[in-house]
Scaffold this motif. Structure first.
Motif, PDB file in Angstrom:
ATOM      1  N   ILE A 279      -2.923   9.524  -8.154  1.00 52.00           N
ATOM      2  CA  ILE A 279      -2.163   8.534  -8.911  1.00 52.00           C
ATOM      3  C   ILE A 279      -2.535   7.156  -8.372  1.00 52.00           C
ATOM      4  O   ILE A 279      -2.442   6.913  -7.171  1.00 52.00           O
ATOM      5  N   THR A 280      -2.959   6.283  -9.269  1.00 53.62           N
ATOM      6  CA  THR A 280      -3.344   4.924  -8.880  1.00 53.62           C
ATOM      7  C   THR A 280      -2.458   3.933  -9.627  1.00 53.62           C
ATOM      8  O   THR A 280      -2.349   3.995 -10.853  1.00 53.62           O
ATOM      9  N   ASN A 281      -1.831   3.029  -8.874  1.00 55.36           N
ATOM     10  CA  ASN A 281      -0.991   1.995  -9.472  1.00 55.36           C
ATOM     11  C   ASN A 281      -1.890   0.848  -9.926  1.00 55.36           C
ATOM     12  O   ASN A 281      -2.459   0.131  -9.104  1.00 55.36           O
ATOM     13  N   ASP A 282      -2.027   0.679 -11.231  1.00 52.38           N
ATOM     14  CA  ASP A 282      -2.860  -0.372 -11.827  1.00 52.38           C
ATOM     15  C   ASP A 282      -2.035  -1.558 -12.314  1.00 52.38           C
ATOM     16  O   ASP A 282      -2.561  -2.426 -13.012  1.00 52.38           O
ATOM     17  N   SER A 283      -0.777  -1.603 -11.965  1.00 50.98           N
ATOM     18  CA  SER A 283       0.142  -2.611 -12.504  1.00 50.98           C
ATOM     19  C   SER A 283      -0.319  -4.032 -12.250  1.00 50.98           C
ATOM     20  O   SER A 283      -0.155  -4.906 -13.110  1.00 50.98           O
ATOM     21  N   TRP A 284      -0.900  -4.291 -11.091  1.00 52.74           N
ATOM     22  CA  TRP A 284      -1.327  -5.646 -10.742  1.00 52.74           C
ATOM     23  C   TRP A 284      -2.329  -6.195 -11.755  1.00 52.74           C
ATOM     24  O   TRP A 284      -2.398  -7.397 -11.978  1.00 52.74           O
ATOM     25  N   GLN A 285      -3.091  -5.326 -12.412  1.00 51.86           N
ATOM     26  CA  GLN A 285      -4.082  -5.765 -13.400  1.00 51.86           C
ATOM     27  C   GLN A 285      -3.430  -6.213 -14.707  1.00 51.86           C
ATOM     28  O   GLN A 285      -4.086  -6.808 -15.545  1.00 51.86           O
ATOM     29  N   HIS A 286      -2.150  -5.923 -14.880  1.00 57.89           N
ATOM     30  CA  HIS A 286      -1.472  -6.176 -16.156  1.00 57.89           C
ATOM     31  C   HIS A 286      -0.308  -7.153 -16.034  1.00 57.89           C
ATOM     32  O   HIS A 286       0.420  -7.358 -16.987  1.00 57.89           O
TER      33      HIS A 286
ATOM     34  N   GLY B 174       0.806  -1.202   0.000  1.00 54.63           N
ATOM     35  CA  GLY B 174       0.000   0.000   0.000  1.00 54.63           C
ATOM     36  C   GLY B 174       0.848   1.264   0.000  1.00 54.63           C
ATOM     37  O   GLY B 174       0.342   2.353  -0.185  1.00 54.63           O
ATOM     38  N   GLU B 175       2.134   1.123   0.228  1.00 55.00           N
ATOM     39  CA  GLU B 175       3.046   2.262   0.187  1.00 55.00           C
ATOM     40  C   GLU B 175       3.443   2.534  -1.261  1.00 55.00           C
ATOM     41  O   GLU B 175       3.700   1.602  -2.017  1.00 55.00           O
ATOM     42  N   PRO B 176       3.508   3.808  -1.652  1.00 52.05           N
ATOM     43  CA  PRO B 176       3.939   4.098  -3.024  1.00 52.05           C
ATOM     44  C   PRO B 176       5.397   3.705  -3.241  1.00 52.05           C
ATOM     45  O   PRO B 176       6.228   3.877  -2.350  1.00 52.05           O
ATOM     46  N   GLY B 177       5.661   3.160  -4.418  1.00 51.01           N
ATOM     47  CA  GLY B 177       7.025   2.778  -4.767  1.00 51.01           C
ATOM     48  C   GLY B 177       7.782   3.943  -5.373  1.00 51.01           C
ATOM     49  O   GLY B 177       7.245   5.046  -5.539  1.00 51.01           O
ATOM     50  N   PRO B 178       9.029   3.716  -5.745  1.00 47.72           N
ATOM     51  CA  PRO B 178       9.866   4.795  -6.268  1.00 47.72           C
ATOM     52  C   PRO B 178       9.347   5.411  -7.570  1.00 47.72           C
ATOM     53  O   PRO B 178       9.494   6.615  -7.778  1.00 47.72           O
ATOM     54  N   VAL B 179       8.729   4.619  -8.426  1.00 47.80           N
ATOM     55  CA  VAL B 179       8.214   5.170  -9.688  1.00 47.80           C
ATOM     56  C   VAL B 179       7.023   6.086  -9.392  1.00 47.80           C
ATOM     57  O   VAL B 179       6.953   7.216  -9.888  1.00 47.80           O
ATOM     58  N   GLU B 180       6.120   5.622  -8.557  1.00 52.60           N
ATOM     59  CA  GLU B 180       4.964   6.444  -8.202  1.00 52.60           C
ATOM     60  C   GLU B 180       5.399   7.739  -7.512  1.00 52.60           C
ATOM     61  O   GLU B 180       4.876   8.821  -7.808  1.00 52.60           O
ATOM     62  N   LEU B 181       6.347   7.655  -6.620  1.00 49.06           N
ATOM     63  CA  LEU B 181       6.848   8.856  -5.939  1.00 49.06           C
ATOM     64  C   LEU B 181       7.484   9.824  -6.931  1.00 49.06           C
ATOM     65  O   LEU B 181       7.295  11.046  -6.833  1.00 49.06           O
ATOM     66  N   SER B 182       8.216   9.296  -7.897  1.00 48.81           N
ATOM     67  CA  SER B 182       8.842  10.127  -8.914  1.00 48.81           C
ATOM     68  C   SER B 182       7.789  10.809  -9.790  1.00 48.81           C
ATOM     69  O   SER B 182       7.899  12.002 -10.108  1.00 48.81           O
ATOM     70  N   ILE B 183       6.755  10.062 -10.180  1.00 44.48           N
ATOM     71  CA  ILE B 183       5.659  10.634 -10.971  1.00 44.48           C
ATOM     72  C   ILE B 183       5.032  11.792 -10.196  1.00 44.48           C
ATOM     73  O   ILE B 183       4.839  12.889 -10.728  1.00 44.48           O
TER      74      ILE B 183
ATOM     75  N   GLY C 181       7.282  -7.674 -14.115  1.00 40.37           N
ATOM     76  CA  GLY C 181       7.521  -6.243 -13.949  1.00 40.37           C
ATOM     77  C   GLY C 181       7.966  -5.936 -12.538  1.00 40.37           C
ATOM     78  O   GLY C 181       8.112  -6.809 -11.697  1.00 40.37           O
ATOM     79  N   ASN C 182       8.185  -4.668 -12.260  1.00 42.75           N
ATOM     80  CA  ASN C 182       8.638  -4.261 -10.934  1.00 42.75           C
ATOM     81  C   ASN C 182       7.475  -3.843 -10.054  1.00 42.75           C
ATOM     82  O   ASN C 182       7.679  -3.298  -8.979  1.00 42.75           O
ATOM     83  N   GLY C 183       6.245  -4.090 -10.534  1.00 38.60           N
ATOM     84  CA  GLY C 183       5.073  -3.692  -9.770  1.00 38.60           C
ATOM     85  C   GLY C 183       4.706  -2.240  -9.992  1.00 38.60           C
ATOM     86  O   GLY C 183       3.778  -1.736  -9.388  1.00 38.60           O
ATOM     87  N   GLU C 184       5.419  -1.562 -10.867  1.00 37.94           N
ATOM     88  CA  GLU C 184       5.143  -0.159 -11.154  1.00 37.94           C
ATOM     89  C   GLU C 184       5.280   0.101 -12.655  1.00 37.94           C
ATOM     90  O   GLU C 184       6.191   0.770 -13.109  1.00 37.94           O
ATOM     91  N   THR C 185       4.349  -0.446 -13.400  1.00 39.65           N
ATOM     92  CA  THR C 185       4.415  -0.332 -14.853  1.00 39.65           C
ATOM     93  C   THR C 185       3.207   0.364 -15.460  1.00 39.65           C
ATOM     94  O   THR C 185       3.302   0.897 -16.548  1.00 39.65           O
ATOM     95  N   HIS C 186       2.076   0.357 -14.773  1.00 43.43           N
ATOM     96  CA  HIS C 186       0.825   0.922 -15.288  1.00 43.43           C
ATOM     97  C   HIS C 186       0.196   1.817 -14.219  1.00 43.43           C
ATOM     98  O   HIS C 186      -0.016   1.370 -13.092  1.00 43.43           O
ATOM     99  N   PHE C 187      -0.134   3.057 -14.595  1.00 52.29           N
ATOM    100  CA  PHE C 187      -0.734   3.989 -13.648  1.00 52.29           C
ATOM    101  C   PHE C 187      -1.893   4.733 -14.282  1.00 52.29           C
ATOM    102  O   PHE C 187      -1.881   5.026 -15.477  1.00 52.29           O
ATOM    103  N   SER C 188      -2.879   5.066 -13.450  1.00 48.17           N
ATOM    104  CA  SER C 188      -3.934   6.011 -13.815  1.00 48.17           C
ATOM    105  C   SER C 188      -3.608   7.302 -13.095  1.00 48.17           C
ATOM    106  O   SER C 188      -3.307   7.296 -11.897  1.00 48.17           O
ATOM    107  N   VAL C 189      -3.664   8.404 -13.835  1.00 45.49           N
ATOM    108  CA  VAL C 189      -3.329   9.713 -13.271  1.00 45.49           C
ATOM    109  C   VAL C 189      -4.489  10.665 -13.555  1.00 45.49           C
ATOM    110  O   VAL C 189      -4.892  10.839 -14.707  1.00 45.49           O
ATOM    111  N   ASN C 190      -5.011  11.242 -12.488  1.00 43.96           N
ATOM    112  CA  ASN C 190      -6.063  12.252 -12.593  1.00 43.96           C
ATOM    113  C   ASN C 190      -5.460  13.545 -12.083  1.00 43.96           C
ATOM    114  O   ASN C 190      -5.068  13.618 -10.914  1.00 43.96           O
TER     115      ASN C 190
END
Length: 105
Positions: free
Chosen positions: A28-35, A4-13, A47-56
């Protein structure tokens, strides 16, 4: 990520979009698990668990810009992340006025 903690890619985004867009709202929602089953993700061992995101994002920076121009701003800001394995972004980009008009309609 499963913790549930944001990873480095999400933090960078988040950091880069805050600097470039000074948003009123940023979700920012991490949708990687769906892919994780996609061929490209399997090739990376899931993947590294941080490959797909939804951004509003709601920002004044989008005023008088087309949807394409808004998306280009975001893709340019995240070019390093995209080059290093960020695979997909689902983007919703609005100005505060667009949000207010939708709410009052």
């Amino acid at each position: 990520m499963s913790s549930g903690e944001p990873g480095p890619v999400e933090l960078s985004i988040r950091e880069k979009l805050n600097v470039v867009l000074n948003p009123v709202e940023l979700t920012i929602t991490n949708d990687s698990w769906q892919h994780r089953h996609h061929t490209a993700m399997k090739a990376q061992g899931g993947g590294n668990g941080e490959t797909h995101f939804s951004v509003n994002v709601v920002s004044e920076a989008f005023r008088d810009k087309s949807t394409m121009q808004r998306h280009r701003i975001i893709y340019a800001a995240l070019s390093d992340e995209l080059a290093q394995g960020l695979h997909a972004l689902s983007l919703k980009t609005k100005t505060p006025e667009e949000i207010n008009s939708a709410a009052s309609a």
